[in-house]
Enzyme design. Sequence first.
Site, PDB file in Angstrom:
ATOM      1  N   GLY A  11     -94.122 -33.787  53.407  1.00 14.84           N
ATOM      2  CA  GLY A  11     -92.876 -33.444  54.093  1.00 14.84           C
ATOM      3  C   GLY A  11     -91.851 -34.547  53.899  1.00 14.84           C
ATOM      4  O   GLY A  11     -91.993 -35.635  54.454  1.00 14.84           O
ATOM      5  N   SER A 133     -95.712 -35.051  62.590  1.00  7.71           N
ATOM      6  CA  SER A 133     -94.930 -33.953  63.173  1.00  7.71           C
ATOM      7  C   SER A 133     -95.178 -33.900  64.672  1.00  7.71           C
ATOM      8  O   SER A 133     -96.226 -34.338  65.154  1.00  7.71           O
ATOM      9  CB  SER A 133     -95.379 -32.607  62.588  1.00  7.71           C
ATOM     10  OG  SER A 133     -95.094 -32.523  61.223  1.00  7.71           O
ATOM     11  N   LEU A 169     -87.994 -41.596  66.472  1.00  5.71           N
ATOM     12  CA  LEU A 169     -86.659 -41.938  65.964  1.00  5.71           C
ATOM     13  C   LEU A 169     -85.643 -40.874  66.361  1.00  5.71           C
ATOM     14  O   LEU A 169     -85.983 -39.706  66.538  1.00  5.71           O
ATOM     15  CB  LEU A 169     -86.680 -42.087  64.436  1.00  5.71           C
ATOM     16  CG  LEU A 169     -86.898 -40.852  63.557  1.00  5.71           C
ATOM     17  CD1 LEU A 169     -85.655 -40.011  63.344  1.00  5.71           C
ATOM     18  CD2 LEU A 169     -87.430 -41.279  62.215  1.00  5.71           C
ATOM     19  N   CYS A 278     -85.188 -30.573  67.791  1.00  8.05           N
ATOM     20  CA  CYS A 278     -86.415 -30.834  68.556  1.00  8.05           C
ATOM     21  C   CYS A 278     -86.379 -30.607  70.055  1.00  8.05           C
ATOM     22  O   CYS A 278     -87.351 -30.090  70.609  1.00  8.05           O
ATOM     23  CB  CYS A 278     -86.884 -32.253  68.265  1.00  8.05           C
ATOM     24  SG  CYS A 278     -87.319 -32.465  66.538  1.00  8.05           S
ATOM     25  N   PHE A 279     -85.316 -31.004  70.751  1.00 10.82           N
ATOM     26  CA  PHE A 279     -85.359 -30.948  72.216  1.00 10.82           C
ATOM     27  C   PHE A 279     -85.751 -29.556  72.726  1.00 10.82           C
ATOM     28  O   PHE A 279     -86.678 -29.407  73.519  1.00 10.82           O
ATOM     29  CB  PHE A 279     -84.018 -31.367  72.815  1.00 10.82           C
ATOM     30  CG  PHE A 279     -83.833 -32.863  72.913  1.00 10.82           C
ATOM     31  CD1 PHE A 279     -84.861 -33.734  72.589  1.00 10.82           C
ATOM     32  CD2 PHE A 279     -82.627 -33.406  73.343  1.00 10.82           C
ATOM     33  CE1 PHE A 279     -84.699 -35.118  72.675  1.00 10.82           C
ATOM     34  CE2 PHE A 279     -82.451 -34.783  73.441  1.00 10.82           C
ATOM     35  CZ  PHE A 279     -83.480 -35.624  73.105  1.00 10.82           C
ATOM     36  N   LYS A 341     -74.694 -34.189  66.490  1.00 11.44           N
ATOM     37  CA  LYS A 341     -74.269 -35.456  67.082  1.00 11.44           C
ATOM     38  C   LYS A 341     -73.602 -36.266  65.980  1.00 11.44           C
ATOM     39  O   LYS A 341     -73.613 -35.853  64.811  1.00 11.44           O
ATOM     40  CB  LYS A 341     -75.475 -36.214  67.667  1.00 11.44           C
ATOM     41  CG  LYS A 341     -76.515 -36.615  66.626  1.00 11.44           C
ATOM     42  CD  LYS A 341     -77.710 -37.310  67.220  1.00 11.44           C
ATOM     43  CE  LYS A 341     -77.443 -38.772  67.470  1.00 11.44           C
ATOM     44  NZ  LYS A 341     -78.713 -39.540  67.654  1.00 11.44           N
TER      45      LYS A 341
HETATM   46  P1  NAD Z   1     -87.635 -31.193  57.955  1.00 13.69           P
HETATM   47  O1  NAD Z   1     -87.507 -29.731  57.997  1.00 13.69           O
HETATM   48  O2  NAD Z   1     -86.421 -32.035  57.678  1.00 13.69           O
HETATM   49  O3  NAD Z   1     -88.735 -31.613  56.855  1.00 13.69           O
HETATM   50  C1  NAD Z   1     -89.962 -31.011  56.736  1.00 13.69           C
HETATM   51  C2  NAD Z   1     -90.304 -30.901  55.255  1.00 13.69           C
HETATM   52  O4  NAD Z   1     -91.669 -30.476  55.128  1.00 13.69           O
HETATM   53  C3  NAD Z   1     -89.477 -29.885  54.483  1.00 13.69           C
HETATM   54  O5  NAD Z   1     -88.783 -30.528  53.427  1.00 13.69           O
HETATM   55  C4  NAD Z   1     -90.520 -28.873  53.955  1.00 13.69           C
HETATM   56  O6  NAD Z   1     -90.219 -28.363  52.680  1.00 13.69           O
HETATM   57  C5  NAD Z   1     -91.771 -29.702  53.932  1.00 13.69           C
HETATM   58  N1  NAD Z   1     -93.017 -28.921  53.943  1.00 13.69           N
HETATM   59  C6  NAD Z   1     -93.373 -27.912  54.774  1.00 13.69           C
HETATM   60  N2  NAD Z   1     -94.615 -27.477  54.492  1.00 13.69           N
HETATM   61  C7  NAD Z   1     -95.057 -28.225  53.450  1.00 13.69           C
HETATM   62  C8  NAD Z   1     -96.282 -28.255  52.715  1.00 13.69           C
HETATM   63  N3  NAD Z   1     -97.287 -27.439  53.015  1.00 13.69           N
HETATM   64  N4  NAD Z   1     -96.393 -29.133  51.695  1.00 13.69           N
HETATM   65  C9  NAD Z   1     -95.380 -29.979  51.398  1.00 13.69           C
HETATM   66  N5  NAD Z   1     -94.206 -30.003  52.074  1.00 13.69           N
HETATM   67  C10 NAD Z   1     -94.047 -29.136  53.086  1.00 13.69           C
HETATM   68  O7  NAD Z   1     -88.277 -31.623  59.347  1.00 13.69           O
HETATM   69  P2  NAD Z   1     -88.086 -33.006  60.123  1.00 13.69           P
HETATM   70  O8  NAD Z   1     -86.806 -33.022  60.874  1.00 13.69           O
HETATM   71  O9  NAD Z   1     -88.411 -34.131  59.199  1.00 13.69           O
HETATM   72  O10 NAD Z   1     -89.239 -32.860  61.235  1.00 13.69           O
HETATM   73  C11 NAD Z   1     -90.599 -32.923  60.883  1.00 13.69           C
HETATM   74  C12 NAD Z   1     -91.428 -33.022  62.148  1.00 13.69           C
HETATM   75  O11 NAD Z   1     -91.086 -34.241  62.850  1.00 13.69           O
HETATM   76  C13 NAD Z   1     -91.199 -31.907  63.165  1.00 13.69           C
HETATM   77  O12 NAD Z   1     -92.408 -31.623  63.787  1.00 13.69           O
HETATM   78  C14 NAD Z   1     -90.238 -32.514  64.179  1.00 13.69           C
HETATM   79  O13 NAD Z   1     -90.404 -31.945  65.460  1.00 13.69           O
HETATM   80  C15 NAD Z   1     -90.689 -33.961  64.201  1.00 13.69           C
HETATM   81  N6  NAD Z   1     -89.642 -34.933  64.556  1.00 13.69           N
HETATM   82  C16 NAD Z   1     -88.396 -34.801  64.053  1.00 13.69           C
HETATM   83  C17 NAD Z   1     -87.425 -35.762  64.361  1.00 13.69           C
HETATM   84  C18 NAD Z   1     -86.027 -35.652  63.824  1.00 13.69           C
HETATM   85  O14 NAD Z   1     -85.192 -36.456  64.224  1.00 13.69           O
HETATM   86  N7  NAD Z   1     -85.711 -34.732  62.927  1.00 13.69           N
HETATM   87  C19 NAD Z   1     -87.763 -36.875  65.142  1.00 13.69           C
HETATM   88  C20 NAD Z   1     -89.066 -36.969  65.625  1.00 13.69           C
HETATM   89  C21 NAD Z   1     -90.003 -36.003  65.316  1.00 13.69           C
HETATM   90  C1  UGA Z   2     -84.178 -36.985  69.883  1.00 13.82           C
HETATM   91  C2  UGA Z   2     -84.814 -38.168  70.623  1.00 13.82           C
HETATM   92  O1  UGA Z   2     -83.775 -39.049  71.063  1.00 13.82           O
HETATM   93  C3  UGA Z   2     -85.777 -38.921  69.723  1.00 13.82           C
HETATM   94  O2  UGA Z   2     -86.427 -39.949  70.463  1.00 13.82           O
HETATM   95  C4  UGA Z   2     -86.828 -37.950  69.178  1.00 13.82           C
HETATM   96  O3  UGA Z   2     -87.691 -38.609  68.294  1.00 13.82           O
HETATM   97  C5  UGA Z   2     -86.125 -36.820  68.459  1.00 13.82           C
HETATM   98  O4  UGA Z   2     -85.204 -36.160  69.371  1.00 13.82           O
HETATM   99  C6  UGA Z   2     -87.063 -35.745  67.978  1.00 13.82           C
HETATM  100  O5  UGA Z   2     -88.175 -35.650  68.422  1.00 13.82           O
HETATM  101  O6  UGA Z   2     -86.563 -35.003  67.135  1.00 13.82           O
HETATM  102  P1  UGA Z   2     -82.192 -36.679  68.175  1.00 13.82           P
HETATM  103  O7  UGA Z   2     -82.319 -35.255  68.545  1.00 13.82           O
HETATM  104  O8  UGA Z   2     -82.169 -37.040  66.745  1.00 13.82           O
HETATM  105  O9  UGA Z   2     -83.386 -37.522  68.828  1.00 13.82           O
HETATM  106  O10 UGA Z   2     -80.852 -37.287  68.803  1.00 13.82           O
HETATM  107  P2  UGA Z   2     -80.434 -37.693  70.297  1.00 13.82           P
HETATM  108  O11 UGA Z   2     -79.655 -38.932  70.222  1.00 13.82           O
HETATM  109  O12 UGA Z   2     -81.566 -37.669  71.233  1.00 13.82           O
HETATM  110  O13 UGA Z   2     -79.428 -36.523  70.674  1.00 13.82           O
HETATM  111  C7  UGA Z   2     -79.880 -35.206  70.920  1.00 13.82           C
HETATM  112  C8  UGA Z   2     -78.740 -34.389  71.468  1.00 13.82           C
HETATM  113  O14 UGA Z   2     -78.417 -34.804  72.795  1.00 13.82           O
HETATM  114  C9  UGA Z   2     -77.427 -34.498  70.681  1.00 13.82           C
HETATM  115  O15 UGA Z   2     -76.833 -33.243  70.605  1.00 13.82           O
HETATM  116  C10 UGA Z   2     -76.594 -35.464  71.484  1.00 13.82           C
HETATM  117  O16 UGA Z   2     -75.211 -35.291  71.311  1.00 13.82           O
HETATM  118  C11 UGA Z   2     -77.031 -35.098  72.896  1.00 13.82           C
HETATM  119  N1  UGA Z   2     -76.837 -36.201  73.862  1.00 13.82           N
HETATM  120  C12 UGA Z   2     -77.569 -37.343  73.753  1.00 13.82           C
HETATM  121  C13 UGA Z   2     -75.953 -36.035  74.917  1.00 13.82           C
HETATM  122  O17 UGA Z   2     -75.288 -34.977  75.052  1.00 13.82           O
HETATM  123  N2  UGA Z   2     -75.826 -37.041  75.827  1.00 13.82           N
HETATM  124  C14 UGA Z   2     -76.529 -38.200  75.734  1.00 13.82           C
HETATM  125  O18 UGA Z   2     -76.355 -39.080  76.627  1.00 13.82           O
HETATM  126  C15 UGA Z   2     -77.417 -38.361  74.670  1.00 13.82           C
END
Ligand code: NAD
Ligand code: UGA
Length: 471
Positions: A11, A133, A169, A278-279, A341
């Site tokens: 991923g 994930s 992150l 995610c939220f 954001k």
């Molecule tokens: P994303 O959609 O940006 O990336 C996921 C990637 O996985 C895609 O490019 C997809 O093609 C690939 N993929 C799917 N199945 C596959 C397979 N079988 N083999 C190889 N590649 C494959 O997703 P993301 O935002 O990076 O999030 C990934 C996970 O991390 C989620 O569970 C999310 O909840 C979690 N997470 C995301 C954030 C964030 O800020 N985006 C922060 C913390 C946790």
């Molecule tokens: C959030 C969490 O902050 C991360 O810790 C977590 O890893 C991640 O989700 C995840 O699991 O994907 P992210 O969604 O990237 O990170 O960004 P945030 O800064 O949390 O903002 C989320 C949303 O809340 C945005 O739309 C932002 O504008 C809004 N927000 C945030 C507010 O409206 N008010 C605030 O005070 C903070």
Amino acid sequence: MFKVKKICCIGAGYVGGPTMAVIAKNCPELDIKIVDINETRINLWNSNDLNNLPVFEPGLSEIIKSVRNKNLFFSVNVEEAIRESDMIFISVNTPIKQKGLGAGETSDLRWVESCARQISKIAIGHTIIVEKSTLPVKTAQTIKDILFSSKKNNKDDRSFTVLSNPEFLAEGSAIKDLENPDRVLIGGDDQKSMEELKKIYLNWVPERKIIFTNLWSSELSKLSANAFLAQRISSINSISAICEVTGANINEVSNAVGQDSRIGSKFLKSGPGFGGSCFKKDILNLVYLSKYYGLNEVANFWKNVVEINEWQQKRIYKEIVKRLFGNLADKKIAILGFSFKENTNDTRESPAISICNNLINEGAFLSIHDEIVKPSTIEKDLFQAEKNIENNHNNEIYEWEFQFDIYKCFKDSDAAIFLTEMPIYKNLDWQKISSIIKNPFWVFDTRSILNYEYIKEFNINIWQLGNGLNQ
Ligand code: NAD
Ligand code: UGA
């Protein structure tokens, strides 16, 4: 003795890319591969022009430049990476399930399951599988079941351990968060494997920040952390509405409340509702889990956080329509910011999508500006995300345009809506704007970033979220 030398991450998304880049930077002795089935994405990660990386994060391109093709490699060859690796991070997407049992609530685990199946067929020797994930609690058991059932007979000397190592992150500050995390959480039931993963982080994270838990605590902590953060946003957004009707000011209330050291000042900024991939998904997972175990009151508590968020987006849209005399037909509206954001090119679940769709549905023409999001992404979001909205898009009619020049968005427009907190929006030339807009003109500041009194001096009407002076 088992020692991790080669790792891979399945991923190459918003988590996989930045996370492995930071590990590569801090662990030059590790050989790291990021693999993905999406060839376009991998090509972009390998692009010579670092402006083309598929993920925009401040500081990311500099790290990629220093480690790519040294100890960090991007590839579509998933099988080869699995075969070579001692440790495999699963960092694939886990969106909400669209169909079937648990649709609209629990995560669709097809991508995680497909990784587990592929690993079970291809891995050799001992392999540590790390859940990166965000997953429903007990997913590690599913992964274990798939892996262990693949062992053919007693002579099959392959072995697997499964760890949970959720990522915390936030987009826009990913590199900072990864370089200096509040904590690193490692959940597992095999001490040796947990220590192997810990050793990697110890290259740059102080030991006191590394927490060991059991698998289920780790999986649940990730869902809970996101739910707590989102709950603070829904709390402050609900108060923003009370401010508007009572004459209070949300920034003042937020500051006064946040000064209490027990409450703290972070995540108390009111806005158009939380977006991001995610939220909502993670809270809905918590709701589903609670219901599954018959904890209906718990489920309702968390469900309300999502409902307030949707209500906030809808009430902003209604405020806009009300102030524009209940009619948006033939009106040009400038949209400032489309991502969920500031400082990201990610638009998943952005409040801009539902607000813009509703405005287009009312007949408005939108002139959209975003410094980072590509026009093609906006096009896709606006024309594929109408599912939840009573929407009658007419593809024959040109309903929006993209503008690189902010002032062209304002030209001959009836209103402007500020949806993200990009610094550039805080320093606009309002003298110039006042000379190119229509009158009467309305500014809707959903992030409370503009100087209310100053803008009024230009004979411009302004509605600011949570500002009791709006009356
Ligand atoms: P994303 O959609 O940006 O990336 C996921 C990637 O996985 C895609 O490019 C997809 O093609 C690939 N993929 C799917 N199945 C596959 C397979 N079988 N083999 C190889 N590649 C494959 O997703 P993301 O935002 O990076 O999030 C990934 C996970 O991390 C989620 O569970 C999310 O909840 C979690 N997470 C995301 C954030 C964030 O800020 N985006 C922060 C913390 C946790
Ligand atoms: C959030 C969490 O902050 C991360 O810790 C977590 O890893 C991640 O989700 C995840 O699991 O994907 P992210 O969604 O990237 O990170 O960004 P945030 O800064 O949390 O903002 C989320 C949303 O809340 C945005 O739309 C932002 O504008 C809004 N927000 C945030 C507010 O409206 N008010 C605030 O005070 C903070």
